[in-house]
Design a protein around this motif. Sequence first.
Motif, PDB file in Angstrom:
ATOM      1  N   PRO A 276       5.032   0.076  14.031  1.00 21.79           N
ATOM      2  CA  PRO A 276       6.122   0.672  13.254  1.00 21.79           C
ATOM      3  C   PRO A 276       6.751  -0.364  12.321  1.00 21.79           C
ATOM      4  O   PRO A 276       6.880  -1.534  12.675  1.00 21.79           O
ATOM      5  N   ARG A 277       7.120   0.073  11.144  1.00 22.36           N
ATOM      6  CA  ARG A 277       7.769  -0.808  10.172  1.00 22.36           C
ATOM      7  C   ARG A 277       8.939  -0.068   9.540  1.00 22.36           C
ATOM      8  O   ARG A 277       8.804   1.083   9.107  1.00 22.36           O
ATOM      9  N   GLN A 278      10.080  -0.759   9.508  1.00 19.66           N
ATOM     10  CA  GLN A 278      11.242  -0.202   8.840  1.00 19.66           C
ATOM     11  C   GLN A 278      11.118  -0.461   7.337  1.00 19.66           C
ATOM     12  O   GLN A 278      10.903  -1.590   6.910  1.00 19.66           O
ATOM     13  N   THR A 279      11.238   0.575   6.547  1.00 13.37           N
ATOM     14  CA  THR A 279      11.102   0.468   5.098  1.00 13.37           C
ATOM     15  C   THR A 279      12.243   1.236   4.424  1.00 13.37           C
ATOM     16  O   THR A 279      12.949   2.005   5.082  1.00 13.37           O
TER      17      THR A 279
ATOM     18  N   TRP B 118      11.935   3.715   2.808  1.00 12.99           N
ATOM     19  CA  TRP B 118      11.560   5.128   2.847  1.00 12.99           C
ATOM     20  C   TRP B 118      11.530   5.657   4.277  1.00 12.99           C
ATOM     21  O   TRP B 118      10.946   6.704   4.550  1.00 12.99           O
ATOM     22  N   GLY B 119      12.137   4.904   5.170  1.00 11.77           N
ATOM     23  CA  GLY B 119      12.159   5.292   6.575  1.00 11.77           C
ATOM     24  C   GLY B 119      11.138   4.533   7.393  1.00 11.77           C
ATOM     25  O   GLY B 119      10.379   3.709   6.874  1.00 11.77           O
ATOM     26  N   GLU B 120      11.103   4.808   8.681  1.00 14.51           N
ATOM     27  CA  GLU B 120      10.141   4.141   9.553  1.00 14.51           C
ATOM     28  C   GLU B 120       8.764   4.765   9.370  1.00 14.51           C
ATOM     29  O   GLU B 120       8.618   5.980   9.321  1.00 14.51           O
TER      30      GLU B 120
ATOM     31  N   TYR C 183       2.517   0.461   9.763  1.00  9.09           N
ATOM     32  CA  TYR C 183       2.223  -0.585   8.793  1.00  9.09           C
ATOM     33  C   TYR C 183       1.149  -0.130   7.814  1.00  9.09           C
ATOM     34  O   TYR C 183       1.217  -0.431   6.620  1.00  9.09           O
TER      35      TYR C 183
ATOM     36  N   TYR D 292       2.710   2.060   5.252  1.00  4.60           N
ATOM     37  CA  TYR D 292       3.457   1.217   4.320  1.00  4.60           C
ATOM     38  C   TYR D 292       2.532   0.583   3.297  1.00  4.60           C
ATOM     39  O   TYR D 292       2.830   0.551   2.098  1.00  4.60           O
TER      40      TYR D 292
ATOM     41  N   TRP E  36      14.555  -5.029  -1.453  1.00  3.40           N
ATOM     42  CA  TRP E  36      13.740  -5.042  -0.239  1.00  3.40           C
ATOM     43  C   TRP E  36      12.339  -5.558  -0.566  1.00  3.40           C
ATOM     44  O   TRP E  36      11.763  -5.232  -1.606  1.00  3.40           O
TER      45      TRP E  36
END
Length: 305
Positions: free
Chosen positions: A83-86, A88-90, A93, A96, A255
């Motif tokens: 999981p990656r926080q971006t 555009w939401g979680e 990877y 993303y 970001w």
Amino acid sequence: MSTDLSSEMSRVPRSPAPVAIGQVQVGPGRPVYVIGEIGINHNGDIETARQLIDVAAAAGADAVKFQKRTPQICTPAAMRDTPRQTPWGEMSYLEYRHRVEFGMPEYQKLMAHAADLGLHCFASPWDVPSVAFLEEAGVPVHKVASASLTDLQLLAALAETGKPVILSTGMSTLGQIDTAVEILGTDRLILLHATSTYPLPAAEANLRTIATLAERYRVPVGYSGHERGLQISLAAVALGAVAVERHITLDRTMWGSDQAASLEPKGFAALVRDIRILEEALGDGTKRVFPGELAPLSRLRRTDG
């Protein structure tokens, strides 16, 4: 001049021949080739990418560069579902990585926009399919990221294109660079000295390596910087760098992993301005009396007789 000194000077190796990127010659004695590294600082937004091209053009750069990946190949299997926080939401990877990639329609628009502004536009391919993608897009040159210097399959694919190659050398030993250069050849090769620390501390810049690489490989050598500020990049030019690559961003607080080590528009414009001043100030190395010295000479110098 003494015979010993004349003999010593005759043994000084000639400068490497310049490398043509489109109609631009890159090498010693030519204007420094300035690259605005957009990378993935666009965060997958084509309008942001267009604005960054505008920033590079307004600053007087020669080129902009992106990064091109095939996510399924470049994303390690162990990380794909991480999981990656971006913004555009979680998401995973892998999701993303797809999110920040441009396809052919976007590249065609961006390359056309850059060409309209007089800039070269190219990218660092991170895998063999991306080489084919960029060849189809019509890039004038390929860039090898420091992380890819030991990807021998990628280097072989780049060599087969016959295009000039710019090779960054961060994280690499001379032996690893030897292998890469053997695959790529030296006819159309530009090396960039780099240290892959983000951001780069002055103690790790090691700028004298520019001369080391030039002497060892007899190709034009530039500098790819990840430092904050301008001083180290300008010192690289003073030490003979024929090209300078710096990451650019609209705002360092945006970001993304590369934003903090990037130059904002005013900083990048200042860098290009100062590089051009340095080029003029370095001169040609011939010692002579300049016109501006004649008045002080007649006023200040004492002569015999």
